[in-house]
Design an enzyme around this catalytic site. Structure first.
Site, PDB file in Angstrom:
ATOM      1  CB  CYS A 223      -0.970  -0.002   1.177  1.00 14.15           C
ATOM      2  SG  CYS A 223      -0.192   0.216   2.790  1.00 14.15           S
TER       3      CYS A 223
ATOM      4  CG  HIS B  17      -3.444   4.641   7.371  1.00 11.63           C
ATOM      5  ND1 HIS B  17      -4.452   3.750   7.012  1.00 11.63           N
ATOM      6  CD2 HIS B  17      -2.523   4.555   6.383  1.00 11.63           C
ATOM      7  CE1 HIS B  17      -4.129   3.165   5.863  1.00 11.63           C
ATOM      8  NE2 HIS B  17      -2.976   3.638   5.460  1.00 11.63           N
TER       9      HIS B  17
END
Length: 686
Positions: A413, A604
């Site tokens: 990611c 996040h």
């Protein structure tokens, strides 16, 4: 090229229309069962129905059907619009929003008596819920303890009362006028024989996932009006006819080349029998000229229904041949069946001509190793805005033929901190349970991919960036991380590599084992711990990164920005981040959604926000009214993440495993207080 910019989803008019269509279908699709039930009532019991007193088969006529036919009109006039309104209101502001939306919609239904109020319900339902949401923001957090229920009930009651009056006096006439205009426009197209031209818009719109706004915003409401008046509507088959897609896939099966020909037979079964039309979209993107065949095929199907005055009594969803036949009106079977066959035949013939004309070029491109289908699958998922399990199967077909040995599987990611850690934990567990040896599953940031991966798993929006870093690896795109079907495809591929054949039973078994309990104080297992960017596991005990103060429960809903603000505030109060972290969380959502699936989002910051992270902490917030996270995804649990080192990664992997288990999620949703929710998370779940 900036990695942040390169991952952004396409914007503009197409994205706006797509989101609007997704919102409309989000109100219609959950209630399709009610439409089907109404269609069966109509087909069987109205006077001209199969069992009606004037039915087409005298031996089936039944005098008792006259009483049952009385259910038909109230169902379409009241039940279906109220279900649509409640669903739309629930999306905007939870259950109470749905209730208020339904109350307001009664004003539209009564105020526009005689008109089917699907459109009115789509406006009044979410609109009234939005009003309630805005009103209750005025005193959010200011109500004294013990008075919340009183205030909530009366505020919803008053909003329902006033929005119902507004709907009766103002909205009902407007919607009735709009419905009349749309009905007359469609009627004019039917009367003049121009309705087949709708395929010129609908077929390209389907490939770009823009069809929902047309189908559910116009065809379904007007189709309901026509079905009530004459017992059927051809509008239900303008978009749902499985014939054009079937003809295209059959042509590719016979005259296609390479991966397209290899995968087309399976895609045909999924599309024609299962009704999942998106399976054929990549083939069109790989060879856009085939869109002409789809338009001609779709138009021929509409023309056939126009000639035979045939149609369906209710929407066919999904667009399977079985659903089409079940919803076919009495006396319409010949026309409907011919519309499917003729549209398939026309598409097959025209597609064949294009395929034969370019066959030499296609064979040469295939021999040179060009994989246009794989690129088209990626483009289709970008058009959709998220990964698709059926399209992942097309991409997986190419991957399954690869001969390279897979030993190093990496979840990647943008930051290597949240979603990849959770996905790696879920897949690692499945690999271990399948008894696969010699394969490691770790997670990294895309920026840290170094050419050593054999297989890379990413969110669909990040796949192209991962390919640039790992051009020689196999790549798998996933959407939701909790129960992604691609996991089992990867496991089956690894089993085939290990045993020489795909052992499907073993792959299925991986989904049946109980997930381990979450332990927020356990040490990470060095044998299974997710690797850091340097490939090392942390030493010593995992710090406690979730405290009781970091767990909250809200009865209502929130916007995504509100949820991000609350999560960032909790993390900042815990001393884990600075005030700059909120903007980094918002920037993350602008590039790649952090919605994981199964009601879980893990917001996040971006990789560039490392300076704003002071320590490791998690914030767990449950919104019982849900949070609209984008593209139709609704999060119930928002787990905010701040990670310094690897202290939080083991916990995230446990969270991922738990949220892949529906029973566990149900217990977390059933916790009545933050203390109870924290105790479940802290102590583990049986």
């Amino acid at each position: 090229m900036s990695t942040e910019t390169s991952a952004k989803a396409p914007g503009g008019l197409r994205t706006g229309v797509q989101k609007f269509g997704t919102f409309l279908s989000g109100m219609i699709m959950p209630n399709i069962a009610a439409f089907i039930a109404w269609g069966l009532l109509t087909a069987l019991f109205i006077p001209t129905g199969w069992l009606g007193v004037e039915g087409p088969v005298e031996a089936l006529r039944w005098s008792g059907s006259e009483g049952l036919a009385a259910i038909v009109d109230p169902t379409i006039q009241y039940l279906l619009p109220l279900l649509i309104a409640f669903t739309g209101g629930n999306v905007v502001y939870g259950h109470r929003g749905g209730v208020v939306g339904a109350v307001a919609t009664m004003g539209v239904i009564v105020g526009a008596a005689g008109t089917i109020m699907f459109i009115g319900a789509m406006i009044a339902g979410p609109g009234a819920a939005w009003v309630l949401k805005m009103v209750e923001k005025l005193w959010d957090g200011k109500i004294k303890a013990g008075f919340e229920m009183l205030v909530n009930n009366f505020s919803a009651g008053f909003v329902g009362f006033f929005t119902g009056l507004a709907a009766y006096y103002w909205l009902a006439p407007l919607v009735k006028g709009l419905t009349d205009v749309l009905g007359k426009a469609v009627g004019w197209l039917v009367d003049t024989g121009l309705i087949p031209l709708a395929s010129v818009i609908v077929e390209p719109a389907k490939v770009l996932f823009l069809n929902n706004a047309i189908n559910h915003g116009v065809f379904t409401p007007i189709g309901g009006e026509q079905s009530t008046e004459i017992g059927h509507s051809l509008l239900y088959l303008v978009e749902a006819n499985p014939g054009p897609g079937a003809g295209l896939l059959l042509a590719l099966t016979v005259f296609g080349v390479g991966a397209a020909r290899a995968t087309a037979p399976g895609a045909f079964l999924i599309q024609f029998l299962g009704g999942i039309h998106e399976i054929y979209f990549p083939y069109v993107l790989a060879k856009p000229v085939l869109l002409v065949a789809l338009v001609l095929g779709g138009a021929s199907g509409v023309a056939t229904n126009l000639i035979f005055d045939s149609g369906l009594v209710a929407p066919a969803s999904p667009g399977s041949i079985f659903a089409v036949l079940i919803q076919t009106a009495p006396g319409s079977h010949l026309g409907v069946i011919l519309s499917v066959l003729i549209s398939a035949a026309v598409t097959f013939v025209v597609s064949t001509l294009f395929l034969l004309a370019s066959r030499k070029r296609d064979l040469a491109a295939d021999a040179a190793g060009e994989d246009k289908l794989a690129a088209a699958v990626a483009q289709t998922e970008r058009n959709k805005g998220k990964a698709s399990s059926v399209l992942g199967g097309l991409a997986g077909a190419g991957a399954a033929t690869a001969t390279q040995t897979i030993q190093n599987v990496i979840f990647a990611c943008d930051a290597g901190m949240g979603s990849s850690a959770m996905g790696a934990g879920v897949l690692r567990k499945k690999v271990q349970q399948a008894g696969i040896e010699g394969v490691t599953v770790t997670n990294k940031a895309i920026a840290n991919l170094d050419g050593t991966a054999d297989l890379v798993v990413t969110q669909a929006q990040l796949t192209e960036r991962a390919r640039m870093k790992e051009p020689n690896a196999l790549h798998v795109s996933v959407g939701g991380f909790m129960n992604a079907p691609e996991y089992d495809e990867v496991v089956a591929l690894l089993l085939a590599q290990q045993n020489g054949s795909a052992e499907e039973a073993a792959a299925e078994e991986t989904a049946t084992h109980d997930a381990p309990a979450i332990d927020f104080g356990a040490k990470p297992d060095p044998a299974t711990s997710t690797a850091t960017a340097e490939g090392e596991a942390p030493e010593g005990a995992t710090p406690e990164v979730l405290t009781r103060d970091n767990v909250r429960i809200h009865a209502g809903s929130a916007t995504r920005d509100e949820a991000l603000r609350e999560a960032a505030g909790i993390l900042e109060a815990a001393g884990a981040v600075t005030g700059d972290y909120l903007e980094a969380m918002k920037a993350r959502e602008e590039t790649v959604s952090t919605y994981m699936g199964n009601g879980l989002a893990i917001p996040h910051g971006t990789d560039a926000a490392k300076d704003a992270v002071l320590g490791s902490a998690l914030a767990v917030i449950r919104y019982d009214g849900g949070v609209e996270w984008g593209d139709g995804d609704v999060a119930t649990f928002v787990v905010g993440i701040a990670g310094k080192g690897d202290a939080h990664l083991e916990i995230l992997q446990s969270v991922a495993i738990q949220f892949g288990d529906d029973d566990t999620v149900a217990r977390l949703k059933a916790a009545e207080t933050p203390d109870e929710l924290y105790a479940l998370l802290k102590g583990g779940l049986a």
